[in-house]
Design an enzyme around this catalytic site. Structure first.
Site, PDB file in Angstrom:
ATOM      1  N   TYR A   1       0.840  -1.213   0.000  1.00  0.00           N
ATOM      2  CA  TYR A   1       0.000   0.000   0.000  1.00  0.00           C
ATOM      3  C   TYR A   1       0.865   1.250   0.000  1.00  0.00           C
ATOM      4  CZ  TYR A   1      -3.829   3.173   1.018  1.00  0.00           C
ATOM      5  OH  TYR A   1      -4.750   4.180   0.937  1.00  0.00           O
TER       6      TYR A   1
ATOM      7  N   PHE B   1      -5.961  20.785 -24.335  1.00  0.00           N
ATOM      8  CA  PHE B   1      -6.730  19.583 -24.643  1.00  0.00           C
ATOM      9  C   PHE B   1      -8.057  19.683 -23.872  1.00  0.00           C
ATOM     10  CE2 PHE B   1      -8.030  15.184 -23.778  1.00  0.00           C
ATOM     11  CZ  PHE B   1      -8.268  14.814 -25.087  1.00  0.00           C
ATOM     12  N   ASP B   2      -9.110  18.990 -24.382  1.00  0.00           N
ATOM     13  CA  ASP B   2     -10.467  19.060 -23.790  1.00  0.00           C
ATOM     14  C   ASP B   2     -10.488  18.952 -22.269  1.00  0.00           C
ATOM     15  OD1 ASP B   2     -10.940  18.538 -26.415  1.00  0.00           O
ATOM     16  OD2 ASP B   2     -12.159  16.749 -26.079  1.00  0.00           O
TER      17      ASP B   2
ATOM     18  N   ASP C   1       2.093  19.740 -20.534  1.00  0.00           N
ATOM     19  CA  ASP C   1       1.143  18.636 -20.649  1.00  0.00           C
ATOM     20  C   ASP C   1       1.870  17.643 -21.551  1.00  0.00           C
ATOM     21  OD1 ASP C   1      -0.748  16.834 -21.531  1.00  0.00           O
ATOM     22  OD2 ASP C   1      -2.321  18.318 -21.849  1.00  0.00           O
TER      23      ASP C   1
ATOM     24  N   ALA D   1       1.776  14.351 -22.410  1.00  0.00           N
ATOM     25  CA  ALA D   1       1.261  13.058 -22.903  1.00  0.00           C
ATOM     26  C   ALA D   1       2.069  12.523 -24.091  1.00  0.00           C
ATOM     27  CB  ALA D   1      -0.206  13.207 -23.292  1.00  0.00           C
TER      28      ALA D   1
ATOM     29  N   LYS E   1      -0.444   7.473 -23.381  1.00  0.00           N
ATOM     30  CA  LYS E   1       0.031   7.796 -24.735  1.00  0.00           C
ATOM     31  C   LYS E   1       1.490   7.340 -24.877  1.00  0.00           C
ATOM     32  CE  LYS E   1      -3.720  10.569 -24.449  1.00  0.00           C
ATOM     33  NZ  LYS E   1      -4.540  10.677 -23.234  1.00  0.00           N
TER      34      LYS E   1
ATOM     35  N   HIS F   1     -21.304  14.255 -28.316  1.00  0.00           N
ATOM     36  CA  HIS F   1     -20.787  13.261 -29.265  1.00  0.00           C
ATOM     37  C   HIS F   1     -20.755  11.844 -28.698  1.00  0.00           C
ATOM     38  CE1 HIS F   1     -17.515  15.066 -26.999  1.00  0.00           C
ATOM     39  NE2 HIS F   1     -16.755  14.003 -27.226  1.00  0.00           N
TER      40      HIS F   1
HETATM   41  N1  F0G Z   1      -3.589  15.860 -22.463  1.00  0.00           N
HETATM   42  C1  F0G Z   1      -3.588  15.515 -23.751  1.00  0.00           C
HETATM   43  C2  F0G Z   1      -2.736  16.281 -24.734  1.00  0.00           C
HETATM   44  C3  F0G Z   1      -4.388  14.448 -24.199  1.00  0.00           C
HETATM   45  O1  F0G Z   1      -4.403  14.126 -25.492  1.00  0.00           O
HETATM   46  C4  F0G Z   1      -5.184  13.752 -23.253  1.00  0.00           C
HETATM   47  C5  F0G Z   1      -6.037  12.636 -23.654  1.00  0.00           C
HETATM   48  C6  F0G Z   1      -5.136  14.149 -21.908  1.00  0.00           C
HETATM   49  C7  F0G Z   1      -4.327  15.211 -21.552  1.00  0.00           C
HETATM   50  C8  F0G Z   1      -5.970  13.487 -20.844  1.00  0.00           C
HETATM   51  O2  F0G Z   1      -5.435  12.271 -20.500  1.00  0.00           O
HETATM   52  O3  F0G Z   1      -7.177  10.604 -21.164  1.00  0.00           O
HETATM   53  O4  F0G Z   1      -5.314  10.018 -19.594  1.00  0.00           O
HETATM   54  O5  F0G Z   1      -7.145  11.497 -18.852  1.00  0.00           O
HETATM   55  N2  F0G Z   1      -6.290  12.376 -24.880  1.00  0.00           N
HETATM   56  C9  F0G Z   1      -7.029  11.227 -25.380  1.00  0.00           C
HETATM   57  C10 F0G Z   1      -7.108  11.296 -26.878  1.00  0.00           C
HETATM   58  C11 F0G Z   1      -8.307  10.935 -24.702  1.00  0.00           C
HETATM   59  O6  F0G Z   1      -7.848  10.455 -27.462  1.00  0.00           O
HETATM   60  O7  F0G Z   1      -6.446  12.121 -27.489  1.00  0.00           O
HETATM   61  P1  F0G Z   1      -6.329  11.032 -20.004  1.00  0.00           P
END
Ligand code: F0G
Length: 461
Positions: free
Chosen positions: A77, A129-130, A219, A221, A262, A453
């Protein structure tokens, strides 16, 4: 060092040890499946899809070294050996001394922003990103996108369309600096096609952040793809290793949020990596509240172990050379046949400009959505619309919040599909292009109020 032998066809730099069968349903069954799904590819069952390019997130194949590490995962843990391994990997690959695991990228954004962002703040980024945008909004703050103008042009061959517009950043910091808690840069920039940010630009952002005393976060990823594209495209970088470039990128930042689904090639996982002990302590408290104890953060010990190994693999030259070449080959194949694609190619996928490919479909009848349905109907391929449907409605006017472009993203999972699979994708696009005039637009039969969507249903016009 040439990454691919000149004149030879591109080949995977690995062989297959474990396989998963995939089926191409016959045309009539695909027709049934997409109708049952309410003409929404998100509602298809995985086994109804032949080649799944919905996302490169959490869909990559792990190496034998990752599977081996997973078997040795330590499930203690607190103070797990696998956590220590992750710490060592983050130090080696990224150079950050402190790491707080989270269950995925958006959770890293959540705990970091909890600690730093408050109501009324402004958060600059090249392009949010969204989920990052949603987490800024969730704190009552405002996301500010400051990508260079070249980044908004789908065609020009500017090599670093993810770059931050430094003069706009400077203006923001000068005029409203008191409201800016941090500066963020997304590497690569997913929202405009997986476009890289140059080292020179990152150094410029760092200089401004230092001058205005703001912490800078990446960020991260797709940081390894960004580093590889720097090596390939930026003057003076060709002789450096990707690992070295990646470490320099990180050395310019105070920390990063990571979706490890990613570039680090795990199916689940993420983290916040930091330099400052003080900041670590406050982020950690939110981590413990929302994710789990500070040495596991919502992950199993085996997830941490696979992530530690995947992060090391993410900066391997031969992996990135093949990965980006595979994406680039699909891009050039589509371009050669006249499919309008966003250029230059980015790191993780090919983005088709559906508005231009299907000019007879008005934006209000969703050309991107229509193309994503045709890809499925033609060859069982699943891509994702990044266009009018995803953009949602304008809160004040109630009309669709029309984006500049209606795109379909074909995101390529790492180490999963072969060149032959991607040739199938190219051939499907060629056939769709040949019959494009007969492709219908769509209208909603069910429209959810938010994130429409994912759950919407449609009918062809
Ligand atoms: N930042 C970037 C640039 C991303 O592309 C994503 C996720 C995230 C943050 C969030 O990360 O999904 O682990 O919570 N992108 C995915 C995509 C969902 O399909 O491009 P997460």
């Amino acid at each position: 060092m040439p990454d691919q032998d000149q004149g030879w066809p591109l080949a995977e730099p690995y062989k297959t040890k474990m396989i998963e069968w995939i089926d191409l349903l016959p045309p009539a069954a695909r027709e049934d499946a997409i109708r049952r799904a309410g003409y929404n590819p998100f509602k298809l069952l995985a086994q109804e899809v032949y080649i799944d390019l919905l996302t490169d997130s959490g869909t990559s194949a792990m190496s034998q070294e990752q599977w081996g590490a997973l078997m040795r995962g330590d499930e203690s843990y607190a103070g797990s050996i696998s956590f220590q391994d992750l710490q060592a990997s983050v130090r080696d690959v990224l150079g950050f001394p402190l790491v707080l695991p989270t269950h995925q990228g958006r959770a890293a954004e959540h705990v970091l922003f909890r600690a730093l962002v408050k109501e009324g703040d402004l958060v600059p980024n090249n392009l949010h990103f969204d989920t990052t945008k949603a987490h800024v909004l969730n704190r009552g703050a405002e996301p500010v996108d400051l990508v260079v103008s070249e980044g908004e042009d789908p065609e020009g061959d500017f090599p670093f369309k993810g770059n931050v517009d430094l003069s706009r950043l400077e203006t923001l910091l000068r005029d409203a600096g008191a409201r800016v808690p941090l500066v963020m840069v997304t590497v690569t920039s997913n929202q405009n096609g997986g476009q890289p940010v140059s080292l020179e630009n990152l150094r410029g952002v760092r200089a401004l952040a230092t001058r205005y005393q703001k912490p800078l976060f990446l960020d991260a990823a797709r940081f390894a793809e960004n580093a590889y594209l720097i090596q390939q495209r930026e003057a003076g970088q060709a002789s450096r290793s990707v690992a070295e470039i990646a470490r320099e990128m990180m050395s310019l930042a105070d920390g990063c949020t990571m979706s490890a689904k990613k570039d680090p090639m795990v199916n689940i996982g993420g983290f916040v990596a930091l330099r400052s002990e003080d900041l670590y302590r406050s982020v950690r408290d939110f981590g413990i509240l929302y994710e789990g104890y500070a040495t596991y953060g919502g992950l199993a010990g085996r997830d941490l172990a696979a992530l530690a190994q995947g992060l090391r693999e993410s900066v391997m030259q031969r992996h990135l050379a093949y990965r980006t070449a595979q994406v680039a080959e699909l891009h050039s194949a589509l371009r050669a046949m006249g499919v309008p694609v966003m250029s230059p190619v980015g790191g993780h996928g090919v983005y088709i400009d559906a508005g231009r490919m299907l000019p007879h479909i008005p934006q209000g009848s969703f050309p991107g959505w229509a193309l994503s349905i045709e890809l499925y109907r033609e060859r069982g391929i699943r891509g994702v619309e990044i266009g009018t449907v995803m953009a949602g409605r304008n809160q004040t006017t109630g009309d669709h919040d029309y984006p500049a472009l209606d795109l379909v993203r074909l995101a390529i999972p790492r180490r999963v599909y072969s060149q032959a699979h991607l040739s199938q994708v190219a051939e499907a696009c060629r056939r769709i292009l040949a019959r494009r005039d007969s492709i219908p637009g769509y209208r909603f039969t069910f429209e959810p109020p938010t994130l429409r969507h994912f759950a919407a249903e449609f009918e062809p016009l």
